[in-house]
Design a protein around this motif. Structure first.
Motif, short mmCIF file in Angstrom:
data_model
loop_
_atom_site.label_atom_id
_atom_site.label_comp_id
_atom_site.label_asym_id
_atom_site.label_seq_id
_atom_site.Cartn_x
_atom_site.Cartn_y
_atom_site.Cartn_z
N ILE A 1 0.83 -1.20 0.00
CA ILE A 1 0.00 0.00 0.00
C ILE A 1 0.87 1.25 0.00
O ILE A 1 0.56 2.24 -0.67
N ALA A 2 1.98 1.21 0.73
CA ALA A 2 2.89 2.36 0.78
C ALA A 2 3.49 2.67 -0.59
O ALA A 2 3.77 3.82 -0.91
N GLN A 3 3.68 1.63 -1.42
CA GLN A 3 4.20 1.84 -2.77
C GLN A 3 3.10 2.26 -3.75
O GLN A 3 3.34 3.03 -4.67
N LEU A 4 1.89 1.73 -3.53
CA LEU A 4 0.79 2.04 -4.45
C LEU A 4 0.23 3.45 -4.25
O LEU A 4 -0.16 4.10 -5.21
N ASN A 5 0.20 3.90 -3.00
CA ASN A 5 -0.43 5.19 -2.71
C ASN A 5 0.15 6.36 -3.51
O ASN A 5 -0.61 7.16 -4.06
N PRO A 6 1.49 6.52 -3.61
CA PRO A 6 2.01 7.63 -4.40
C PRO A 6 1.62 7.55 -5.87
O PRO A 6 1.35 8.58 -6.50
N MET A 7 1.58 6.34 -6.43
CA MET A 7 1.17 6.17 -7.83
C MET A 7 -0.28 6.61 -8.03
O MET A 7 -0.60 7.37 -8.95
N ILE A 8 -1.16 6.11 -7.16
CA ILE A 8 -2.58 6.42 -7.29
C ILE A 8 -2.83 7.91 -7.04
O ILE A 8 -3.60 8.56 -7.75
N ARG A 9 -2.14 8.46 -6.04
CA ARG A 9 -2.31 9.87 -5.73
C ARG A 9 -1.84 10.75 -6.90
O ARG A 9 -2.50 11.72 -7.26
N GLY A 10 -0.71 10.40 -7.49
CA GLY A 10 -0.19 11.17 -8.62
C GLY A 10 -1.12 11.13 -9.82
O GLY A 10 -1.38 12.16 -10.45
N TRP A 11 -1.66 9.93 -10.12
CA TRP A 11 -2.58 9.80 -11.25
C TRP A 11 -3.86 10.58 -10.99
O TRP A 11 -4.37 11.27 -11.87
N ALA A 12 -4.38 10.49 -9.78
CA ALA A 12 -5.62 11.19 -9.42
C ALA A 12 -5.41 12.71 -9.46
O ALA A 12 -6.28 13.45 -9.93
N ASN A 13 -4.28 13.17 -8.97
CA ASN A 13 -4.00 14.61 -9.00
C ASN A 13 -3.89 15.14 -10.41
O ASN A 13 -4.28 16.27 -10.70
N TYR A 14 -3.33 14.34 -11.32
CA TYR A 14 -3.21 14.77 -12.72
C TYR A 14 -4.59 14.96 -13.35
O TYR A 14 -4.81 15.91 -14.10
N HIS A 15 -5.51 14.07 -13.03
CA HIS A 15 -6.83 14.10 -13.68
C HIS A 15 -7.90 14.86 -12.88
O HIS A 15 -9.05 14.92 -13.31
N ARG A 16 -7.54 15.44 -11.77
CA ARG A 16 -8.56 16.03 -10.89
C ARG A 16 -9.13 17.33 -11.43
O ARG A 16 -10.16 17.79 -10.95
N HIS A 17 -8.50 17.95 -12.43
CA HIS A 17 -8.95 19.26 -12.91
C HIS A 17 -10.05 19.15 -13.97
O HIS A 17 -10.54 20.17 -14.46
N VAL A 18 -10.44 17.94 -14.35
CA VAL A 18 -11.37 17.77 -15.46
C VAL A 18 -12.81 17.76 -14.99
O VAL A 18 -13.10 17.68 -13.80
N MET A 19 -13.72 17.85 -15.97
CA MET A 19 -15.16 17.77 -15.68
C MET A 19 -15.67 16.48 -16.30
O MET A 19 -15.87 16.39 -17.51
N SER A 20 -15.84 15.45 -15.47
CA SER A 20 -16.10 14.12 -16.00
C SER A 20 -17.53 13.64 -15.81
O SER A 20 -17.86 12.52 -16.15
N GLN A 21 -18.41 14.49 -15.24
CA GLN A 21 -19.81 14.08 -15.14
C GLN A 21 -20.71 15.31 -15.20
O GLN A 21 -20.28 16.43 -14.95
N ASP A 22 -21.94 15.07 -15.54
CA ASP A 22 -22.91 16.16 -15.68
C ASP A 22 -23.29 16.71 -14.31
O ASP A 22 -23.49 15.96 -13.38
#
Length: 390
Positions: free
Chosen positions: A369-390
């Motif tokens: 989990i300690a290794q996965l968290n930075p990967m998931i956090r980085g991916w989520a932060n990259y995509h967090r600025h979008v508008m993905s639902q109505d």
């Protein structure tokens, strides 16, 4: 013209690095860069060249350049000479040795990295020596203010205080309205970094041409064999992204000249450029407009620089069919623009997660989990600025 004082002048190599007044050094560099910007805005190119010379020959500029190449991610990656500056003494000596007189660039060290997560496609990287990297960083200090001042308004790649989120934000601004352009030209430049004409660069890039030519013509070493470089800028050079940006700047002005927003023709055409480095899209009111007018205009612009569009990857798409841009999928659903992670991007990310999990089959849940968290956090932060639902 104000002379640059040797702020934090070196005493002895043993303690010199730690005695530098970094606040004063950065302030001197910023002041000279601000003066370069002002001279560019006033069109005083003689003064621009004089200020560039002053900055590239100053102690402050050299100190900042050495600090940059010894504190970034590639600080432990040597060039063909195998040298790295990993001690304060070496860094202090590097500032003293950073001279233009007698300077000769050394060949680049060619390495290959996987392309877009692929296992059978590789991207060539050309690694300069530490000394050449520092010299490029020094001249970049004098080139960057010009690039920022003259850059296209909607160019977002490798620019100060700009990011992919800004490019996607411009996408939303241009395409989200009810009467926005329905057609998109997805532009892909074939081998952009490898194909830019040296002749064009030496004629148009506003920097010391002798120094630029040394970097462009230096060649690269691959498996102990020296190969010449006849075109392009090295992927891996500190100056390369800014030089490539300068080569592509002017496309938006060309489109705006052809389709002025102040005229009925321009307003009806709805032509807008959104570019991130060599990846760009152009909106238009019709397929025919993009195919018969805009695309030939772009091809002519690129041809002058020794570049061309990739026929396989360049396409014209309707907004309701959607398109991928910078890892996002942009598409209208019943008139509503939604931006969400592209399927290819999601697939690549999940592949990296699976690879990590399989490689740590014996790891405890806590360590995994300690290794996965930075990967998931980085991916989520990259995509967090979008508008993905109505």
């Amino acid at each position: 013209m104000t002379a640059v004082q040797p702020t934090g002048a070196l005493s002895t190599p043993k303690d010199a690095w730690h005695t530098i007044n970094w606040y004063a050094v950065h302030r001197t560099v910023r002041r000279l860069q601000a003066r370069i910007v002002k001279a560019v805005q006033e069109g005083r190119w003689g003064k621009v060249r004089a200020l560039q010379h002053l900055l590239t020959h100053s102690f402050s500029g050299k100190a900042v350049a050495v600090k940059r190449v010894t504190s970034n991610d590639g600080k432990r990656t040597p060039g063909v000479d195998g040298v790295i500056w990993d001690t304060p003494e070496k860094k202090a000596c590097a500032i003293v040795k950073l001279r233009q007189r007698g300077y000769r660039a050394q060949p680049l060290r060619r390495i290959y990295i996987p392309k877009n997560g692929s296992t059978n496609r590789f991207r060539p990287l050309s690694i300069p020596t530490m000394h050449d990297r520092a010299m490029q960083a020094l001249y970049l200090l004098a080139l960057d203010p010009i690039a920022e001042t003259l850059g296209d308004p909607n160019s977002y790649g490798f620019r100060t205080e700009r990011s992919t989120a800004d490019a996607i934000g411009q996408c939303f601004t241009v395409l989200s309205q009810k009467h926005a352009a329905p057609w998109i030209l997805e532009g892909d430049i074939r081998a952009c970094f490898d194909g830019i004409s040296h002749e064009w660069l030496l004629t148009h890039i506003p920097m010391d041409r002798v120094m630029l030519k040394k970097w462009l013509k230096v060649g690269f070493m691959d498996k102990q064999v020296l190969y010449p470089t006849e075109a392009g800028v090295p992927q891996g050079g500190i100056c390369s992204p800014v030089i490539a940006n300068l080569a592509l700047d002017g496309l938006e002005a060309l489109l705006r000249k052809q389709y002025p927003l102040t005229t009925n023709r321009g307003q009806q055409a709805k032509v807008h450029l959104d570019r991130y480095a060599d990846d760009f899209i152009i909106s238009g009111s019709s397929y025919e407009l993009l195919q018969e007018e805009v695309k030939p205009l772009v091809e002519q612009f690129l041809r002058e620089r020794g570049l061309e569009l990739s026929p396989e990857k360049t396409r014209i798409t309707h907004i309701e069919d959607g398109f991928d841009f910078l890892g996002q999928n942009v598409r209208k659903y019943a008139g509503k623009l939604l931006i969400q992670p592209a399927r290819k991007n999601v697939k690549t990310f999940l592949g990296k997660v699976r690879q990590l999990v399989k490689a740590n089959a014996q790891a405890t849940a806590v360590n995994l989990i300690a290794q996965l968290n930075p990967m998931i956090r980085g991916w989520a932060n990259y995509h967090r600025h979008v508008m993905s639902q109505d």
